[in-house]
Design a protein around this motif. Structure first.
Motif, PDB file in Angstrom:
ATOM      1  N   ILE A 101      33.731  47.673  51.024  1.00  0.00           N
ATOM      2  CA  ILE A 101      34.855  48.408  50.417  1.00  0.00           C
ATOM      3  C   ILE A 101      35.813  47.427  49.752  1.00  0.00           C
ATOM      4  O   ILE A 101      36.279  47.656  48.632  1.00  0.00           O
ATOM      5  CB  ILE A 101      35.593  49.264  51.471  1.00  0.00           C
ATOM      6  N   GLY A 102      36.102  46.329  50.424  1.00  0.00           N
ATOM      7  CA  GLY A 102      37.000  45.321  49.850  1.00  0.00           C
ATOM      8  C   GLY A 102      36.481  44.777  48.536  1.00  0.00           C
ATOM      9  O   GLY A 102      37.247  44.591  47.584  1.00  0.00           O
ATOM     10  N   GLN A 103      35.182  44.540  48.447  1.00  0.00           N
ATOM     11  CA  GLN A 103      34.598  43.975  47.232  1.00  0.00           C
ATOM     12  C   GLN A 103      34.750  44.899  46.025  1.00  0.00           C
ATOM     13  O   GLN A 103      34.872  44.427  44.900  1.00  0.00           O
ATOM     14  CB  GLN A 103      33.123  43.643  47.467  1.00  0.00           C
ATOM     15  N   LYS A 104      34.764  46.205  46.266  1.00  0.00           N
ATOM     16  CA  LYS A 104      34.893  47.117  45.117  1.00  0.00           C
ATOM     17  C   LYS A 104      36.301  47.053  44.500  1.00  0.00           C
ATOM     18  O   LYS A 104      36.501  47.487  43.373  1.00  0.00           O
ATOM     19  CB  LYS A 104      34.513  48.550  45.496  1.00  0.00           C
ATOM     20  N   HIS A 105      37.256  46.494  45.250  1.00  0.00           N
ATOM     21  CA  HIS A 105      38.623  46.355  44.732  1.00  0.00           C
ATOM     22  C   HIS A 105      38.919  44.944  44.210  1.00  0.00           C
ATOM     23  O   HIS A 105      39.990  44.712  43.650  1.00  0.00           O
ATOM     24  CB  HIS A 105      39.638  46.725  45.811  1.00  0.00           C
ATOM     25  N   GLN A 106      37.969  44.024  44.382  1.00  0.00           N
ATOM     26  CA  GLN A 106      38.162  42.630  43.966  1.00  0.00           C
ATOM     27  C   GLN A 106      38.616  42.554  42.512  1.00  0.00           C
ATOM     28  O   GLN A 106      38.071  43.238  41.641  1.00  0.00           O
ATOM     29  CB  GLN A 106      36.840  41.876  44.138  1.00  0.00           C
ATOM     30  N   GLN A 107      39.638  41.743  42.273  1.00  0.00           N
ATOM     31  CA  GLN A 107      40.192  41.462  40.945  1.00  0.00           C
ATOM     32  C   GLN A 107      40.961  42.622  40.307  1.00  0.00           C
ATOM     33  O   GLN A 107      41.377  42.521  39.150  1.00  0.00           O
ATOM     34  CB  GLN A 107      39.101  40.968  39.976  1.00  0.00           C
ATOM     35  N   LYS A 108      41.152  43.734  41.029  1.00  0.00           N
ATOM     36  CA  LYS A 108      42.001  44.796  40.467  1.00  0.00           C
ATOM     37  C   LYS A 108      43.427  44.277  40.356  1.00  0.00           C
ATOM     38  O   LYS A 108      43.872  43.468  41.167  1.00  0.00           O
ATOM     39  CB  LYS A 108      41.963  46.049  41.354  1.00  0.00           C
ATOM     40  N   ARG A 109      44.144  44.763  39.361  1.00  0.00           N
ATOM     41  CA  ARG A 109      45.518  44.330  39.149  1.00  0.00           C
ATOM     42  C   ARG A 109      46.449  44.930  40.190  1.00  0.00           C
ATOM     43  O   ARG A 109      46.174  45.986  40.749  1.00  0.00           O
ATOM     44  CB  ARG A 109      45.962  44.706  37.734  1.00  0.00           C
ATOM     45  N   TYR A 110      47.568  44.240  40.410  1.00  0.00           N
ATOM     46  CA  TYR A 110      48.572  44.707  41.370  1.00  0.00           C
ATOM     47  C   TYR A 110      49.271  45.948  40.822  1.00  0.00           C
ATOM     48  O   TYR A 110      49.602  46.019  39.640  1.00  0.00           O
ATOM     49  CB  TYR A 110      49.605  43.600  41.634  1.00  0.00           C
ATOM     50  N   ASP A 111      49.504  46.907  41.684  1.00  0.00           N
ATOM     51  CA  ASP A 111      50.123  48.173  41.292  1.00  0.00           C
ATOM     52  C   ASP A 111      51.628  48.133  41.558  1.00  0.00           C
ATOM     53  O   ASP A 111      52.079  48.360  42.679  1.00  0.00           O
ATOM     54  CB  ASP A 111      49.481  49.325  42.072  1.00  0.00           C
TER      55      ASP A 111
END
Length: 195
Positions: A101-111
């Motif tokens: 699950i963590g890997q699918k969010h890797q490198q997403k921008r901060y909200d």
């Protein structure tokens, strides 16, 4: 505090394990507003993971990424932190699923608007979703933005600067303080001197 001092401080205080949560008081520009809104000193949180045997913190900052633990500790006020662990130990299946699950969010921008979507991530949202979707553990119940202490002028200024005139006060959120107060977690180590 130097990285060496932070590392020594951490080594003396606790031995982290995969999946632990770690909190500190960030020195970011939004830290004060988060502390005021949540009535908590904890304005940032991440999850302990290991790379080549070295402890790292998986976190949402500018992007979702891993940060070496000593560097993460040194970034907080005074190099102080709180390390927490699930009361019921995580099993290998849960830990592997959490990593997926963590890997699918890797490198997403901060909200910066703290929206409850998967397009971008903020720190406590990332941790909450990894635990919920990966381990099947809901550490806290999401709250609406207006359930926090939003009357404080500094808090309102920060929110309105990011949302403009269209603030969704009913947006679901979870703050570092919500996770730190979870009855499903126990304190392993706390160098802040707080109870």
């Amino acid at each position: 505090m130097t990285l060496l001092h932070a590392l020594i401080s951490f080594a003396l205080a606790a031995t982290p394990t995969e999946g632990d949560l770690i909190f500190h008081t960030s020195r970011s520009t939004q830290s004060e507003a988060i502390q005021l809104a949540t009535a908590s000193p904890y304005s940032h949180v991440g999850i302990i993971t290991f790379q080549n045997g070295e402890p790292m913190v998986y976190e949402a900052v500018q992007t979702v990424k891993t940060t070496p633990l000593p560097e993460w500790i040194a970034r907080g006020e005074g190099g102080k932190y709180r390390l927490m662990r699930t009361v019921e130990p995580l099993d290998n299946r849960q830990l592997e699923s959490m990593k997926t699950i963590g890997q699918k969010h890797q490198q997403k921008r901060y909200d910066i608007r703290f929206e409850w979507s998967d397009e971008k991530m903020y720190c406590s949202e990332l941790v909450w979703k990894i635990y919920k979707e990966g381990a099947g553990i809901q550490l806290s119940k999401p709250r609406t933005m207006d359930s926090y202490h939003i009357g404080n002028p500094e808090v309102r200024r920060t929110i309105e600067a990011r949302w403009g005139a269209s603030v969704n006060w009913k947006e679901n959120m979870v703050a570092p303080s919500d996770l730190a107060e979870s009855p499903l977690l126990k304190v392993v180590s706390d160098t802040t001197g707080r109870q």
